[in-house]
Scaffold this motif. Sequence first.
Motif, PDB file in Angstrom:
ATOM      1  N   VAL A 162      68.021 -35.723 -23.970  1.00 54.23           N
ATOM      2  CA  VAL A 162      67.436 -34.949 -22.869  1.00 54.23           C
ATOM      3  C   VAL A 162      67.433 -35.806 -21.608  1.00 54.23           C
ATOM      4  O   VAL A 162      67.014 -36.969 -21.641  1.00 54.23           O
ATOM      5  N   SER A 163      67.876 -35.227 -20.505  1.00 53.30           N
ATOM      6  CA  SER A 163      67.899 -35.977 -19.246  1.00 53.30           C
ATOM      7  C   SER A 163      66.570 -35.853 -18.513  1.00 53.30           C
ATOM      8  O   SER A 163      65.843 -34.878 -18.668  1.00 53.30           O
ATOM      9  N   HIS A 164      66.258 -36.872 -17.722  1.00 50.02           N
ATOM     10  CA  HIS A 164      65.007 -36.957 -16.957  1.00 50.02           C
ATOM     11  C   HIS A 164      65.298 -37.548 -15.588  1.00 50.02           C
ATOM     12  O   HIS A 164      66.271 -38.286 -15.421  1.00 50.02           O
ATOM     13  N   MET A 165      64.435 -37.280 -14.603  1.00 48.62           N
ATOM     14  CA  MET A 165      64.517 -37.891 -13.269  1.00 48.62           C
ATOM     15  C   MET A 165      63.282 -38.771 -13.094  1.00 48.62           C
ATOM     16  O   MET A 165      62.152 -38.313 -13.237  1.00 48.62           O
ATOM     17  N   THR A 166      63.494 -40.061 -12.790  1.00 51.70           N
ATOM     18  CA  THR A 166      62.409 -41.012 -12.591  1.00 51.70           C
ATOM     19  C   THR A 166      62.637 -41.757 -11.282  1.00 51.70           C
ATOM     20  O   THR A 166      63.752 -42.202 -11.013  1.00 51.70           O
ATOM     21  N   LYS A 167      61.572 -41.893 -10.476  1.00 44.91           N
ATOM     22  CA  LYS A 167      61.660 -42.658  -9.234  1.00 44.91           C
ATOM     23  C   LYS A 167      61.477 -44.133  -9.575  1.00 44.91           C
ATOM     24  O   LYS A 167      60.513 -44.518 -10.228  1.00 44.91           O
ATOM     25  N   CYS A 168      62.435 -44.962  -9.115  1.00 46.55           N
ATOM     26  CA  CYS A 168      62.494 -46.362  -9.530  1.00 46.55           C
ATOM     27  C   CYS A 168      62.533 -47.308  -8.328  1.00 46.55           C
ATOM     28  O   CYS A 168      63.166 -47.002  -7.324  1.00 46.55           O
ATOM     29  N   PRO A 169      61.910 -48.475  -8.467  1.00 50.72           N
ATOM     30  CA  PRO A 169      61.937 -49.458  -7.377  1.00 50.72           C
ATOM     31  C   PRO A 169      63.115 -50.421  -7.496  1.00 50.72           C
ATOM     32  O   PRO A 169      63.576 -50.722  -8.592  1.00 50.72           O
ATOM     33  N   LEU A 170      63.587 -50.873  -6.357  1.00 48.78           N
ATOM     34  CA  LEU A 170      64.492 -52.023  -6.285  1.00 48.78           C
ATOM     35  C   LEU A 170      63.682 -53.116  -5.620  1.00 48.78           C
ATOM     36  O   LEU A 170      63.213 -52.958  -4.495  1.00 48.78           O
ATOM     37  N   ARG A 171      63.506 -54.256  -6.303  1.00 43.32           N
ATOM     38  CA  ARG A 171      62.611 -55.304  -5.798  1.00 43.32           C
ATOM     39  C   ARG A 171      63.195 -56.705  -5.843  1.00 43.32           C
ATOM     40  O   ARG A 171      62.550 -57.648  -5.419  1.00 43.32           O
ATOM     41  N   ASP A 172      64.396 -56.874  -6.368  1.00 42.88           N
ATOM     42  CA  ASP A 172      64.940 -58.208  -6.576  1.00 42.88           C
ATOM     43  C   ASP A 172      65.797 -58.632  -5.382  1.00 42.88           C
ATOM     44  O   ASP A 172      67.003 -58.832  -5.491  1.00 42.88           O
ATOM     45  N   PHE A 173      65.162 -58.762  -4.219  1.00 42.09           N
ATOM     46  CA  PHE A 173      65.872 -59.074  -2.979  1.00 42.09           C
ATOM     47  C   PHE A 173      65.863 -60.574  -2.695  1.00 42.09           C
ATOM     48  O   PHE A 173      64.869 -61.250  -2.947  1.00 42.09           O
ATOM     49  N   ASP A 174      66.978 -61.050  -2.174  1.00 40.85           N
ATOM     50  CA  ASP A 174      67.099 -62.419  -1.676  1.00 40.85           C
ATOM     51  C   ASP A 174      67.420 -62.330  -0.193  1.00 40.85           C
ATOM     52  O   ASP A 174      68.177 -61.457   0.236  1.00 40.85           O
ATOM     53  N   LEU A 175      66.888 -63.265   0.580  1.00 43.30           N
ATOM     54  CA  LEU A 175      67.141 -63.308   2.016  1.00 43.30           C
ATOM     55  C   LEU A 175      68.297 -64.262   2.265  1.00 43.30           C
ATOM     56  O   LEU A 175      68.163 -65.473   2.066  1.00 43.30           O
TER      57      LEU A 175
END
Length: 158
Positions: free
Chosen positions: A29-42
């Motif tokens: 069964v498919s689902h929609m989930t809101k997800c974070p992107l947090r692994d940022f480098d400057l």
Amino acid sequence: MSGAAWASDATSPTPTMWYWHNWTDHDGVSHMTKCPLRDFDLKTMSKPADPQWQDRLKQGPAQIIFTVQPAHWNGSWHPDPKVQWIIPLKGSWYVTAMDGHKVIMGPGEVSLGEDQLSRKDTQGKVGHYAGNVGDDPVELMVVQTDETPTQDKPCRFR
């Protein structure tokens, strides 16, 4: 902004961006989930450009497709052809997962389509149902990857 001015701002908090993940569970069964992107480098992408926050999810082959869906486009029930990132550029479109969760996305929002392992249910639904919102065409950028589809891994990219 000059490099010196940016360097003094390097203590700003690491950003968080969001994407919608259309994923499949162990029952197909498919689902929609809101997800974070947090692994940022400057860091800079190319010297002498100033540094910018970057979250590199994966390196490898990808195909980029620009598509224009005509007004009132209807995608019916179908799985994504590949694990793919979809970014609306103009107009709004929606994705409805098999669990009934419907998400409307407009320009600049991001979706990860990964419902290849979904299985047809008793009502004939498989993958997701997508279509345009409003009376205008919708322009999308699609980045198809060589990722292997997964199950039970919502928000697998962070």
